[in-house]
Design an enzyme around this catalytic site. Structure first.
Site, PDB file in Angstrom:
ATOM      1  N   ASP A  15      63.308 -51.660 -31.307  1.00 36.59           N
ATOM      2  CA  ASP A  15      64.351 -51.068 -32.149  1.00 36.59           C
ATOM      3  C   ASP A  15      64.918 -52.094 -33.127  1.00 36.59           C
ATOM      4  O   ASP A  15      65.019 -53.274 -32.793  1.00 36.59           O
ATOM      5  CB  ASP A  15      65.460 -50.521 -31.238  1.00 36.59           C
ATOM      6  CG  ASP A  15      66.350 -49.526 -31.957  1.00 36.59           C
ATOM      7  OD1 ASP A  15      65.995 -49.087 -33.077  1.00 36.59           O
ATOM      8  OD2 ASP A  15      67.414 -49.183 -31.402  1.00 36.59           O
ATOM      9  N   HIS A  32      59.596 -51.751 -40.932  1.00 33.15           N
ATOM     10  CA  HIS A  32      58.513 -51.342 -40.037  1.00 33.15           C
ATOM     11  C   HIS A  32      57.298 -52.261 -40.209  1.00 33.15           C
ATOM     12  O   HIS A  32      56.609 -52.592 -39.250  1.00 33.15           O
ATOM     13  CB  HIS A  32      58.126 -49.882 -40.290  1.00 33.15           C
ATOM     14  CG  HIS A  32      59.219 -48.916 -39.917  1.00 33.15           C
ATOM     15  ND1 HIS A  32      59.916 -49.010 -38.744  1.00 33.15           N
ATOM     16  CD2 HIS A  32      59.750 -47.839 -40.581  1.00 33.15           C
ATOM     17  CE1 HIS A  32      60.814 -48.037 -38.679  1.00 33.15           C
ATOM     18  NE2 HIS A  32      60.734 -47.320 -39.783  1.00 33.15           N
ATOM     19  N   SER A  60      58.399 -42.075 -31.408  1.00 33.46           N
ATOM     20  CA  SER A  60      58.810 -41.095 -30.391  1.00 33.46           C
ATOM     21  C   SER A  60      58.679 -39.683 -30.943  1.00 33.46           C
ATOM     22  O   SER A  60      58.630 -39.480 -32.167  1.00 33.46           O
ATOM     23  CB  SER A  60      60.262 -41.353 -29.973  1.00 33.46           C
ATOM     24  OG  SER A  60      61.140 -40.970 -31.009  1.00 33.46           O
ATOM     25  N   THR A  61      58.664 -38.703 -30.027  1.00 36.43           N
ATOM     26  CA  THR A  61      58.613 -37.305 -30.480  1.00 36.43           C
ATOM     27  C   THR A  61      59.823 -37.030 -31.386  1.00 36.43           C
ATOM     28  O   THR A  61      59.730 -36.274 -32.348  1.00 36.43           O
ATOM     29  CB  THR A  61      58.616 -36.340 -29.270  1.00 36.43           C
ATOM     30  OG1 THR A  61      59.581 -36.784 -28.316  1.00 36.43           O
ATOM     31  CG2 THR A  61      57.267 -36.275 -28.590  1.00 36.43           C
ATOM     32  N   LEU A 125      44.536 -58.156 -20.861  1.00 39.05           N
ATOM     33  CA  LEU A 125      45.746 -57.330 -21.034  1.00 39.05           C
ATOM     34  C   LEU A 125      45.393 -55.877 -21.370  1.00 39.05           C
ATOM     35  O   LEU A 125      44.529 -55.627 -22.215  1.00 39.05           O
ATOM     36  CB  LEU A 125      46.573 -57.905 -22.192  1.00 39.05           C
ATOM     37  CG  LEU A 125      47.871 -57.169 -22.519  1.00 39.05           C
ATOM     38  CD1 LEU A 125      48.969 -57.549 -21.536  1.00 39.05           C
ATOM     39  CD2 LEU A 125      48.332 -57.463 -23.945  1.00 39.05           C
ATOM     40  N   ARG A 176      64.526 -53.897 -24.488  1.00 36.06           N
ATOM     41  CA  ARG A 176      64.916 -53.150 -25.685  1.00 36.06           C
ATOM     42  C   ARG A 176      65.624 -54.085 -26.655  1.00 36.06           C
ATOM     43  O   ARG A 176      66.605 -54.747 -26.301  1.00 36.06           O
ATOM     44  CB  ARG A 176      65.840 -51.984 -25.341  1.00 36.06           C
ATOM     45  CG  ARG A 176      66.233 -51.207 -26.598  1.00 36.06           C
ATOM     46  CD  ARG A 176      66.971 -49.919 -26.325  1.00 36.06           C
ATOM     47  NE  ARG A 176      67.128 -49.207 -27.589  1.00 36.06           N
ATOM     48  CZ  ARG A 176      67.104 -47.895 -27.740  1.00 36.06           C
ATOM     49  NH1 ARG A 176      66.929 -47.121 -26.689  1.00 36.06           N
ATOM     50  NH2 ARG A 176      67.252 -47.346 -28.932  1.00 36.06           N
ATOM     51  N   ARG A 182      69.985 -47.908 -24.168  1.00 38.64           N
ATOM     52  CA  ARG A 182      69.542 -46.623 -23.615  1.00 38.64           C
ATOM     53  C   ARG A 182      68.014 -46.572 -23.558  1.00 38.64           C
ATOM     54  O   ARG A 182      67.330 -47.382 -24.183  1.00 38.64           O
ATOM     55  CB  ARG A 182      70.110 -45.458 -24.430  1.00 38.64           C
ATOM     56  CG  ARG A 182      69.874 -45.561 -25.915  1.00 38.64           C
ATOM     57  CD  ARG A 182      70.412 -44.342 -26.666  1.00 38.64           C
ATOM     58  NE  ARG A 182      70.310 -44.565 -28.091  1.00 38.64           N
ATOM     59  CZ  ARG A 182      71.336 -44.888 -28.880  1.00 38.64           C
ATOM     60  NH1 ARG A 182      72.548 -44.965 -28.394  1.00 38.64           N
ATOM     61  NH2 ARG A 182      71.140 -45.097 -30.168  1.00 38.64           N
ATOM     62  N   LEU A 183      67.527 -45.562 -22.821  1.00 34.17           N
ATOM     63  CA  LEU A 183      66.085 -45.444 -22.581  1.00 34.17           C
ATOM     64  C   LEU A 183      65.380 -44.603 -23.642  1.00 34.17           C
ATOM     65  O   LEU A 183      64.167 -44.742 -23.855  1.00 34.17           O
ATOM     66  CB  LEU A 183      65.870 -44.864 -21.169  1.00 34.17           C
ATOM     67  CG  LEU A 183      64.476 -44.889 -20.573  1.00 34.17           C
ATOM     68  CD1 LEU A 183      63.860 -46.282 -20.622  1.00 34.17           C
ATOM     69  CD2 LEU A 183      64.511 -44.408 -19.128  1.00 34.17           C
TER      70      LEU A 183
HETATM   71  C1  FPP Z   1      62.816 -48.173 -34.296  1.00 31.67           C
HETATM   72  O1  FPP Z   1      63.601 -48.941 -35.185  1.00 31.67           O
HETATM   73  C2  FPP Z   1      61.411 -48.404 -34.589  1.00 31.67           C
HETATM   74  C3  FPP Z   1      60.515 -47.432 -34.891  1.00 31.67           C
HETATM   75  C4  FPP Z   1      60.862 -46.003 -34.954  1.00 31.67           C
HETATM   76  C5  FPP Z   1      59.124 -47.785 -35.244  1.00 31.67           C
HETATM   77  C6  FPP Z   1      58.520 -48.880 -34.424  1.00 31.67           C
HETATM   78  C7  FPP Z   1      57.255 -49.287 -35.028  1.00 31.67           C
HETATM   79  C8  FPP Z   1      56.853 -50.552 -35.197  1.00 31.67           C
HETATM   80  C9  FPP Z   1      57.590 -51.726 -34.705  1.00 31.67           C
HETATM   81  C10 FPP Z   1      55.532 -50.796 -35.856  1.00 31.67           C
HETATM   82  C11 FPP Z   1      54.479 -50.952 -34.819  1.00 31.67           C
HETATM   83  C12 FPP Z   1      53.171 -51.146 -35.471  1.00 31.67           C
HETATM   84  C13 FPP Z   1      52.010 -50.933 -34.862  1.00 31.67           C
HETATM   85  C14 FPP Z   1      50.791 -51.214 -35.619  1.00 31.67           C
HETATM   86  C15 FPP Z   1      51.893 -50.446 -33.478  1.00 31.67           C
HETATM   87  P1  FPP Z   1      64.511 -48.198 -36.247  1.00 31.67           P
HETATM   88  O2  FPP Z   1      63.715 -47.944 -37.463  1.00 31.67           O
HETATM   89  O3  FPP Z   1      65.115 -46.983 -35.621  1.00 31.67           O
HETATM   90  O4  FPP Z   1      65.593 -49.283 -36.544  1.00 31.67           O
HETATM   91  P2  FPP Z   1      67.151 -49.050 -36.805  1.00 31.67           P
HETATM   92  O5  FPP Z   1      67.738 -48.618 -35.478  1.00 31.67           O
HETATM   93  O6  FPP Z   1      67.604 -50.398 -37.221  1.00 31.67           O
HETATM   94  O7  FPP Z   1      67.276 -48.019 -37.864  1.00 31.67           O
END
Ligand code: FPP
Length: 228
Positions: A15, A32, A60-61, A125, A176, A182-183
């Site tokens: 996150d 991202h 996530s969904t 792994l 996290r 939270r989960l």
């Molecule tokens: C949550 O942070 C993160 C996501 C919804 C996307 C997670 C994806 C990646 C870390 C990329 C992974 C890449 C590969 C190739 C597997 P947020 O966007 O909700 O952050 P915020 O809470 O600061 O808004």
């Protein structure tokens, strides 16, 4: 550093990508992208530290509610990653995908299947990506499968065999980032007895030092699984 009492299976809730980008005046998709780099580094660190199973919550969904351009940017990142899984194979790592994968374009689903097949025999792994994953969705999916097969399932172990994570060990530690505690519908069945480590660090800034700190904290916890 050699760690004692390593968790068998670590789950990561990645996150904070959006906030990382916002702090720099950049669109969320840049967060991202950085998050993707942090993910790859983290996989290397996990290998180096001798972990066996890791699962990353990448979509996530509920993330389907995000703006279309953000979802597209994430799908592009996953696609790019799937285009070059040779590195994982070279590292003797196995890739698995869990979630309601029918959400993704057929071409992406095909790449996921191919990546799973290409790395299935690797013994290092096991790295699982949770994509369009939701714990409640997973349980419903399992129940649907049991009903359609006309089976009676009474044990937790047998039920686990119908989950997306069939054959994987329960999760011992969930890390996290991003400050929330939270989960968020992640591995809700598998994390029944997991330990949790939370950090305010935003995911793109999460690195090996913090991972080691979390593993150390885990190793010092007393786990009783409801016993004494
Ligand atoms: C949550 O942070 C993160 C996501 C919804 C996307 C997670 C994806 C990646 C870390 C990329 C992974 C890449 C590969 C190739 C597997 P947020 O966007 O909700 O952050 P915020 O809470 O600061 O808004």
């Amino acid at each position: 550093m050699i760690h004692k009492n390593l968790p068998v299976h670590v789950g990561f809730i990645m996150d904070g990508n959006g906030r990382w980008a916002k702090k720099r005046g950049l669109p969320r998709k840049f967060g991202h992208r950085e998050g993707g780099k942090a993910f790859k580094k983290c996989v290397d660190d996990c290998i180096e530290l001798g972990l066996n199973h890791v699962t990353f919550y990448a979509f996530s969904t509920e993330n389907q509610k995000r703006p279309k351009d953000e979802i597209e940017a994430l799908l592009k990142l996953f696609d790019e990653y799937l285009d070059d899984i040779r590195e994982m194979d070279d590292k003797n790592a196995r890739l698995r995908f869990i979630g309601d994968l029918g959400f993704f374009p057929e071409s992406t689903q095909k790449k996921m299947r191919e990546a799973e097949e290409a790395t299935a025999k690797n013994t290092g792994l096991t790295c699982t990506l949770a994509l369009n994953y939701g714990g409640r969705n997973e349980i419903l999916h399992a129940v649907g499968k049991i009903i359609s097969e006309g089976k009676n399932v009474y044990s937790e172990e047998d039920f686990g065999g119908y989950l997306y994570t069939a054959g994987m060990p329960d999760v011992d530690l969930i890390i996290r980032t991003g400050g929330e505690r939270r989960l968020s519908n992640f591995l809700i069945w598998q994390a029944a007895y997991a330990e949790y480590v939370y950090t305010d660090t935003l995911w793109p800034d999460f690195g090996k030092k913090e991972l080691e700190k979390a593993l150390k904290e885990f190793s010092e916890r007393s786990r009783r699984f409801g016993g004494v």
